[in-house]
Design a protein around this motif. Structure first.
Motif, PDB file in Angstrom:
ATOM      1  N   VAL A   1       0.845  -1.196   0.000  1.00 49.13           N
ATOM      2  CA  VAL A   1       0.000   0.000   0.000  1.00 49.13           C
ATOM      3  C   VAL A   1       0.881   1.246   0.000  1.00 49.13           C
ATOM      4  O   VAL A   1       1.684   1.454   0.895  1.00 49.13           O
ATOM      5  CB  VAL A   1      -0.953   0.011   1.223  1.00 49.13           C
ATOM      6  N   GLU A   2       0.726   2.067  -1.047  1.00 45.40           N
ATOM      7  CA  GLU A   2       1.492   3.312  -1.172  1.00 45.40           C
ATOM      8  C   GLU A   2       0.810   4.464  -0.458  1.00 45.40           C
ATOM      9  O   GLU A   2       1.461   5.360   0.064  1.00 45.40           O
ATOM     10  CB  GLU A   2       1.664   3.657  -2.651  1.00 45.40           C
ATOM     11  N   ALA A   3      -0.519   4.473  -0.472  1.00 46.07           N
ATOM     12  CA  ALA A   3      -1.273   5.549   0.161  1.00 46.07           C
ATOM     13  C   ALA A   3      -2.651   5.025   0.543  1.00 46.07           C
ATOM     14  O   ALA A   3      -3.187   4.128  -0.090  1.00 46.07           O
ATOM     15  CB  ALA A   3      -1.403   6.745  -0.774  1.00 46.07           C
ATOM     16  N   MET A   4      -3.194   5.647   1.582  1.00 53.25           N
ATOM     17  CA  MET A   4      -4.508   5.268   2.071  1.00 53.25           C
ATOM     18  C   MET A   4      -5.169   6.534   2.590  1.00 53.25           C
ATOM     19  O   MET A   4      -4.489   7.437   3.085  1.00 53.25           O
ATOM     20  CB  MET A   4      -4.336   4.241   3.195  1.00 53.25           C
ATOM     21  N   GLY A   5      -6.480   6.623   2.457  1.00 50.22           N
ATOM     22  CA  GLY A   5      -7.134   7.816   2.967  1.00 50.22           C
ATOM     23  C   GLY A   5      -8.626   7.791   2.744  1.00 50.22           C
ATOM     24  O   GLY A   5      -9.222   6.746   2.480  1.00 50.22           O
ATOM     25  N   PHE A   6      -9.223   8.972   2.853  1.00 55.40           N
ATOM     26  CA  PHE A   6     -10.657   9.146   2.683  1.00 55.40           C
ATOM     27  C   PHE A   6     -10.917  10.143   1.561  1.00 55.40           C
ATOM     28  O   PHE A   6     -10.196  11.126   1.429  1.00 55.40           O
ATOM     29  CB  PHE A   6     -11.292   9.712   3.960  1.00 55.40           C
ATOM     30  N   MET A   7     -11.950   9.886   0.759  1.00 60.11           N
ATOM     31  CA  MET A   7     -12.468  10.869  -0.190  1.00 60.11           C
ATOM     32  C   MET A   7     -13.719  11.449   0.449  1.00 60.11           C
ATOM     33  O   MET A   7     -14.564  10.710   0.940  1.00 60.11           O
ATOM     34  CB  MET A   7     -12.801  10.229  -1.533  1.00 60.11           C
ATOM     35  N   LEU A   8     -13.821  12.775   0.450  1.00 58.86           N
ATOM     36  CA  LEU A   8     -14.950  13.451   1.082  1.00 58.86           C
ATOM     37  C   LEU A   8     -15.510  14.477   0.122  1.00 58.86           C
ATOM     38  O   LEU A   8     -14.769  15.228  -0.512  1.00 58.86           O
ATOM     39  CB  LEU A   8     -14.477  14.146   2.368  1.00 58.86           C
ATOM     40  N   SER A   9     -16.835  14.510  -0.001  1.00 63.23           N
ATOM     41  CA  SER A   9     -17.492  15.501  -0.857  1.00 63.23           C
ATOM     42  C   SER A   9     -18.849  15.858  -0.262  1.00 63.23           C
ATOM     43  O   SER A   9     -19.430  15.083   0.508  1.00 63.23           O
ATOM     44  CB  SER A   9     -17.687  14.955  -2.271  1.00 63.23           C
TER      45      SER A   9
END
Length: 125
Positions: free
Chosen positions: A49-57
């Protein structure tokens, strides 16, 4: 409870099956302008895993912001600057070996309304 599962084949110096899924998601400490997003993510290889996160809109908007968090099984993000009484959609995003997955984890929450100041509150007579 397994909410979602994402499986992909990738070539990252070796061919193997990479799988990740959302075990649990929640929104805590929802206020007028802030909220805390949390998730538990299972991956077969966290090293890939290179990056992990949340998308928020904002609900109904095509514009989303991606907030990176530290890679791990339990992830959390405190989001500030929300609009009061506004509905938001969020999902977990994982990037591994050059490919990104927006895991099928969409969820929503509504920021709370502003409360009246005690000085302006009406009292019964």
């Amino acid at each position: 409870m397994l909410v979602s599962l994402c499986v992909a084949m990738f070539a990252c110096e070796r061919d193997e099956e990479f799988a990740c899924g959302i075990v649990d998601m929640s929104v805590d400490e929802v206020g007028t302008t802030a909220a805390t997003l949390t998730a538990v993510v299972n991956c077969t290889d966290y090293g890939a895993v290179e990056a992990m996160g949340f998308m928020l809109s904002r609900s109904g908007s095509d514009d989303a912001d991606w907030y990176l968090v530290s890679v791990g099984r339990a992830i959390s993000l405190r989001v500030e600057g929300l609009r009061p009484a506004t509905s938001y959609d969020y999902r977990v995003v994982v990037r591994a070996c050059g490919d990104s997955w927006s895991l099928p984890s969409a969820a929503s929450f509504i920021s709370t309304r502003s409360t009246r100041s005690p000085a302006r509150a009406r009292t019964a007579r």
